[in-house]
Motif scaffolding. Structure first.
Motif, mmCIF file in Angstrom:
data_model
loop_
_atom_site.group_PDB
_atom_site.id
_atom_site.type_symbol
_atom_site.label_atom_id
_atom_site.label_comp_id
_atom_site.label_asym_id
_atom_site.label_seq_id
_atom_site.Cartn_x
_atom_site.Cartn_y
_atom_site.Cartn_z
ATOM 1 N N GLY A 63 10.830 -7.839 -16.483
ATOM 2 C CA GLY A 63 10.234 -9.109 -16.877
ATOM 3 C C GLY A 63 8.747 -8.990 -17.128
ATOM 4 N N ALA A 64 8.210 -9.975 -17.836
ATOM 5 C CA ALA A 64 6.780 -10.029 -18.112
ATOM 6 C C ALA A 64 6.322 -11.470 -17.898
ATOM 7 C CB ALA A 64 6.502 -9.578 -19.537
ATOM 8 N N PRO A 65 5.127 -11.720 -17.526
ATOM 9 C CA PRO A 65 4.030 -10.781 -17.306
ATOM 10 C C PRO A 65 4.177 -10.050 -15.978
ATOM 11 C CG PRO A 65 3.281 -12.975 -16.767
ATOM 12 C CD PRO A 65 4.692 -13.115 -17.304
ATOM 13 N N ALA A 66 3.493 -8.932 -15.888
ATOM 14 C CA ALA A 66 3.500 -8.129 -14.667
ATOM 15 C C ALA A 66 2.079 -7.647 -14.406
ATOM 16 C CB ALA A 66 4.449 -6.941 -14.811
ATOM 17 N N ALA A 67 1.777 -7.413 -13.150
ATOM 18 C CA ALA A 67 0.450 -6.933 -12.753
ATOM 19 C C ALA A 67 0.601 -5.652 -11.948
ATOM 20 C CB ALA A 67 -0.270 -7.993 -11.921
ATOM 21 N N MET A 68 -0.362 -4.771 -12.084
ATOM 22 C CA MET A 68 -0.369 -3.544 -11.290
ATOM 23 C C MET A 68 -0.667 -3.913 -9.838
ATOM 24 S SD MET A 68 0.466 -1.075 -13.205
ATOM 25 C CE MET A 68 0.096 0.298 -12.149
ATOM 26 N N ALA A 69 0.131 -3.377 -8.935
ATOM 27 C CA ALA A 69 -0.059 -3.633 -7.509
ATOM 28 C C ALA A 69 0.553 -2.474 -6.727
ATOM 29 C CB ALA A 69 0.604 -4.953 -7.115
ATOM 30 N N THR A 70 0.033 -2.259 -5.537
ATOM 31 C CA THR A 70 0.560 -1.246 -4.630
ATOM 32 C C THR A 70 0.856 -1.921 -3.305
ATOM 33 O OG1 THR A 70 -0.714 0.510 -5.680
ATOM 34 C CG2 THR A 70 0.076 0.927 -3.456
ATOM 35 N N PHE A 71 2.106 -1.822 -2.869
ATOM 36 C CA PHE A 71 2.498 -2.379 -1.581
ATOM 37 C C PHE A 71 2.764 -1.218 -0.634
ATOM 38 C CE2 PHE A 71 3.585 -5.690 -4.632
ATOM 39 C CZ PHE A 71 2.899 -6.752 -4.066
ATOM 40 N N ARG A 72 2.204 -1.297 0.561
ATOM 41 C CA ARG A 72 2.260 -0.202 1.516
ATOM 42 C C ARG A 72 3.089 -0.581 2.748
ATOM 43 N NH1 ARG A 72 -1.497 2.284 -1.100
ATOM 44 N NH2 ARG A 72 -3.576 1.719 -1.531
ATOM 45 N N ARG A 73 3.579 0.460 3.401
ATOM 46 C CA ARG A 73 4.290 0.298 4.664
ATOM 47 C C ARG A 73 3.773 1.377 5.602
ATOM 48 N NH1 ARG A 73 10.681 0.020 4.692
ATOM 49 N NH2 ARG A 73 10.701 -1.778 6.021
ATOM 50 N N HIS A 74 3.539 1.017 6.845
ATOM 51 C CA HIS A 74 3.027 1.975 7.826
ATOM 52 C C HIS A 74 3.976 2.023 9.014
ATOM 53 C CE1 HIS A 74 0.330 4.242 10.332
ATOM 54 N NE2 HIS A 74 0.467 3.332 11.271
ATOM 55 N N PHE A 120 -4.610 1.284 11.401
ATOM 56 C CA PHE A 120 -3.783 1.423 10.206
ATOM 57 C C PHE A 120 -2.862 0.241 9.929
ATOM 58 C CE2 PHE A 120 -4.838 5.862 11.194
ATOM 59 C CZ PHE A 120 -5.513 6.159 10.029
ATOM 60 N N THR A 121 -2.249 -0.324 10.945
ATOM 61 C CA THR A 121 -1.367 -1.463 10.696
ATOM 62 C C THR A 121 -2.147 -2.677 10.217
ATOM 63 O OG1 THR A 121 0.326 -0.661 12.188
ATOM 64 C CG2 THR A 121 0.321 -3.022 11.742
ATOM 65 N N PRO A 122 -3.255 -3.057 10.869
ATOM 66 C CA PRO A 122 -4.015 -4.186 10.311
ATOM 67 C C PRO A 122 -4.520 -3.921 8.889
ATOM 68 C CG PRO A 122 -4.699 -3.778 12.562
ATOM 69 C CD PRO A 122 -3.799 -2.645 12.173
ATOM 70 N N GLY A 123 -4.953 -2.690 8.616
ATOM 71 C CA GLY A 123 -5.412 -2.354 7.265
ATOM 72 C C GLY A 123 -4.297 -2.452 6.242
ATOM 73 N N THR A 124 -3.099 -2.013 6.618
ATOM 74 C CA THR A 124 -1.949 -2.097 5.718
ATOM 75 C C THR A 124 -1.589 -3.552 5.443
ATOM 76 O OG1 THR A 124 -1.101 0.013 6.514
ATOM 77 C CG2 THR A 124 0.481 -1.451 5.453
ATOM 78 N N LEU A 125 -1.612 -4.384 6.471
ATOM 79 C CA LEU A 125 -1.276 -5.797 6.289
ATOM 80 C C LEU A 125 -2.284 -6.488 5.376
ATOM 81 C CD1 LEU A 125 -0.214 -6.682 9.940
ATOM 82 C CD2 LEU A 125 1.276 -6.253 7.972
ATOM 83 N N ILE A 126 -3.563 -6.154 5.520
ATOM 84 C CA ILE A 126 -4.601 -6.747 4.665
ATOM 85 C C ILE A 126 -4.439 -6.266 3.225
ATOM 86 C CG2 ILE A 126 -7.083 -6.775 4.205
ATOM 87 C CD1 ILE A 126 -7.441 -6.716 7.311
ATOM 88 N N ALA A 127 -4.209 -4.968 3.031
ATOM 89 C CA ALA A 127 -4.035 -4.426 1.674
ATOM 90 C C ALA A 127 -2.826 -5.054 0.983
ATOM 91 C CB ALA A 127 -3.888 -2.911 1.731
#
Length: 185
Positions: A63-74, A120-127
């Motif tokens: 689908g469009a529109p789409a945005a570049m994003a990175t989702f992290r897991r720690h 690391f966990t708080p940083g991952t949640l914020i990111a």
């Protein structure tokens, strides 16, 4: 009649050329890199159409529109840590689903090492929250491939696995209360 999918951009597989446009063809020469080159005098207004912008499409549903994003897991493992990330252009619905899955996993697996608890966990949640903000600005996705796409599911704090985050929170309150008690006595 079925319409063939638009070709992928050569350097960004998640990006597609807009429908109806013709992607540039690789030439056998003309440029030192062997890439595509317009003929002399060509361009908008010289009998050629104006170049069109490349539009990102969702890596999950198309689908469009789409945005570049990175989702992290720690994941904190007592004395070890493990990191996971999912990159890509996401539409609003698929981005929300990936955010919820990655964040819920971090909430129940991310606290189990000392550095993970504090850093690391708080940083991952914020990111993840920042990345979610990027995809939440998008409008409703259109042009999805039928049968594909992620369902956002339950909100993060309504998932049973997220309640495990209460354990380190209770531990932190207990430690803080003991420190205050020790200082005051």
């Amino acid at each position: 009649m079925t319409v063939p999918p638009s070709p992928a951009h050569p350097s960004h597989p998640g990006l597609r050329y807009p429908p109806g446009s013709v992607p540039p063809q690789q030439g056998s020469g003309g440029t030192p890199s062997g890439g595509w080159q317009m003929p002399p005098g060509a361009g908008a207004g010289a009998g050629f159409p104006a170049p069109t912008a490349v539009q990102a499409v969702c890596r999950v549903c198309g689908g469009a529109p789409a945005a570049m994003a990175t989702f992290r897991r720690h994941q904190g493992l007592l004395f070890l840590m493990r990191f996971n990330r999912i990159d890509g252009p996401f539409c609003r619905d698929c981005g929300t689903a990936v955010y919820r899955e990655q964040t819920a996993g971090t909430l129940w697996q991310g606290w189990w090492s000392p550095l993970s608890l504090v850093l690391f966990t708080p940083g991952t949640l914020i990111a993840n929250r920042v990345a979610l903000g990027r995809v939440n600005k998008l409008s409703d996705p259109t042009g999805r491939v039928p049968g594909y796409g992620a369902r956002p599911g339950k909100e993060v704090l309504r998932r049973a696995s997220s309640l495990v985050a209460l354990v380190p929170l209770a531990w932190a309150i207990w430690v803080l209360a003991n420190i205050i008690n020790e200082v005051s006595s």
